[in-house]
Write an enzyme that holds these catalytic residues in place. Structure first.
Site, PDB file in Angstrom:
ATOM      1  N   HIS A  57     -12.529   3.141  -5.580  1.00  0.00           N
ATOM      2  CA  HIS A  57     -13.814   3.461  -4.938  1.00  0.00           C
ATOM      3  C   HIS A  57     -14.587   4.475  -5.786  1.00  0.00           C
ATOM      4  O   HIS A  57     -15.796   4.327  -6.011  1.00  0.00           O
ATOM      5  CB  HIS A  57     -13.608   4.077  -3.552  1.00  0.00           C
ATOM      6  CG  HIS A  57     -12.962   3.208  -2.551  1.00  0.00           C
ATOM      7  ND1 HIS A  57     -11.880   3.625  -1.803  1.00  0.00           N
ATOM      8  CD2 HIS A  57     -13.242   1.950  -2.132  1.00  0.00           C
ATOM      9  CE1 HIS A  57     -11.526   2.667  -0.975  1.00  0.00           C
ATOM     10  NE2 HIS A  57     -12.332   1.633  -1.153  1.00  0.00           N
ATOM     11  N   SER A 101      -6.735   0.908  -0.459  1.00  0.00           N
ATOM     12  CA  SER A 101      -6.460   1.937   0.548  1.00  0.00           C
ATOM     13  C   SER A 101      -5.164   1.635   1.301  1.00  0.00           C
ATOM     14  O   SER A 101      -4.413   2.542   1.636  1.00  0.00           O
ATOM     15  CB  SER A 101      -7.628   2.063   1.531  1.00  0.00           C
ATOM     16  OG  SER A 101      -8.754   2.606   0.891  1.00  0.00           O
ATOM     17  N   LYS A 156     -10.099  -0.478  15.101  1.00  0.00           N
ATOM     18  CA  LYS A 156      -9.222  -0.261  13.957  1.00  0.00           C
ATOM     19  C   LYS A 156      -8.478   1.061  14.086  1.00  0.00           C
ATOM     20  O   LYS A 156      -9.040   2.055  14.524  1.00  0.00           O
ATOM     21  CB  LYS A 156     -10.083  -0.270  12.682  1.00  0.00           C
ATOM     22  CG  LYS A 156      -9.343  -0.665  11.445  1.00  0.00           C
ATOM     23  CD  LYS A 156     -10.314  -0.908  10.300  1.00  0.00           C
ATOM     24  CE  LYS A 156      -9.549  -1.152   9.025  1.00  0.00           C
ATOM     25  NZ  LYS A 156     -10.408  -1.186   7.861  1.00  0.00           N
ATOM     26  N   ARG A 190     -11.838  -6.415  -7.000  1.00  0.00           N
ATOM     27  CA  ARG A 190     -10.587  -6.222  -7.725  1.00  0.00           C
ATOM     28  C   ARG A 190      -9.996  -7.516  -8.232  1.00  0.00           C
ATOM     29  O   ARG A 190      -9.293  -7.535  -9.235  1.00  0.00           O
ATOM     30  CB  ARG A 190      -9.546  -5.557  -6.798  1.00  0.00           C
ATOM     31  CG  ARG A 190      -9.877  -4.152  -6.389  1.00  0.00           C
ATOM     32  CD  ARG A 190      -8.915  -3.672  -5.348  1.00  0.00           C
ATOM     33  NE  ARG A 190      -9.057  -4.553  -4.175  1.00  0.00           N
ATOM     34  CZ  ARG A 190      -8.464  -4.366  -3.021  1.00  0.00           C
ATOM     35  NH1 ARG A 190      -7.633  -3.363  -2.857  1.00  0.00           N
ATOM     36  NH2 ARG A 190      -8.668  -5.177  -2.006  1.00  0.00           N
TER      37      ARG A 190
END
Length: 152
Positions: free
Chosen positions: A18, A128, A42, A91
């Site tokens: 990030h 993450s 979440k 990615r």
């Protein structure tokens, strides 16, 4: 006219990937707004306040970066902020396929363009969720995140 980009995500926590995308985005845009999305469904490892603080501290000397929180559609946030761009990092091919569908939807619903940056090779493996797993298992997470991320 200022070129303003919103970089949305949960940033739980911010990773070196990030960080790299934000740093590179600074050279493309007059302003990069890191927008931490709030999703009540979440479960996060870090509080919203911690996630915001980690990013603010990492970019404390960069006036072109600001950090906000938001709920709802990213394109609605972009309209509210007069941002014409959404910044996203890729990615791998799976990221591309996922992000492509969102970008097409956003483009269909608005005039907001999504700009994709490929992650640097040295950070392309970091996510993450991997960082959270390393933390949960007592590993050295410090090589995966900016110095501002500190686990209490």
């Amino acid at each position: 006219m200022k070129r303003k980009a919103v970089f949305p995500g949960s940033f739980d926590p911010i990773t070196l990937g990030h960080f790299d995308i934000i740093k590179r985005g600074i050279s493309l845009f007059d302003e990069v707004i890191v927008a931490i999305g709030i999703n009540a469904d979440k479960k996060y490892m870090f509080s919203l306040e911690d996630r915001k603080r980690f990013i603010e501290e990492a970019f404390k000397d960069e006036p072109k970066v600001s950090v906000i929180t938001y709920e709802g559609l990213t394109i609605d946030l972009c309209r509210k902020l007069n941002a014409d761009f959404i910044l996203r990092g890729l990615r791998n091919p799976a990221d591309f396929e996922f992000e492509k569908a969102i970008a097409h939807t956003n483009r269909r619903l608005s005039k907001i363009e999504t700009v994709f940056l490929l992650t640097a090779a040295k950070t392309s493996y970091i996510s993450s969720s991997i960082v959270r797993d390393v933390i949960r298992n007592g590993g050295d997470y410090s090589v995966l995140v900016p110095d501002s991320v500190v686990v209490k």
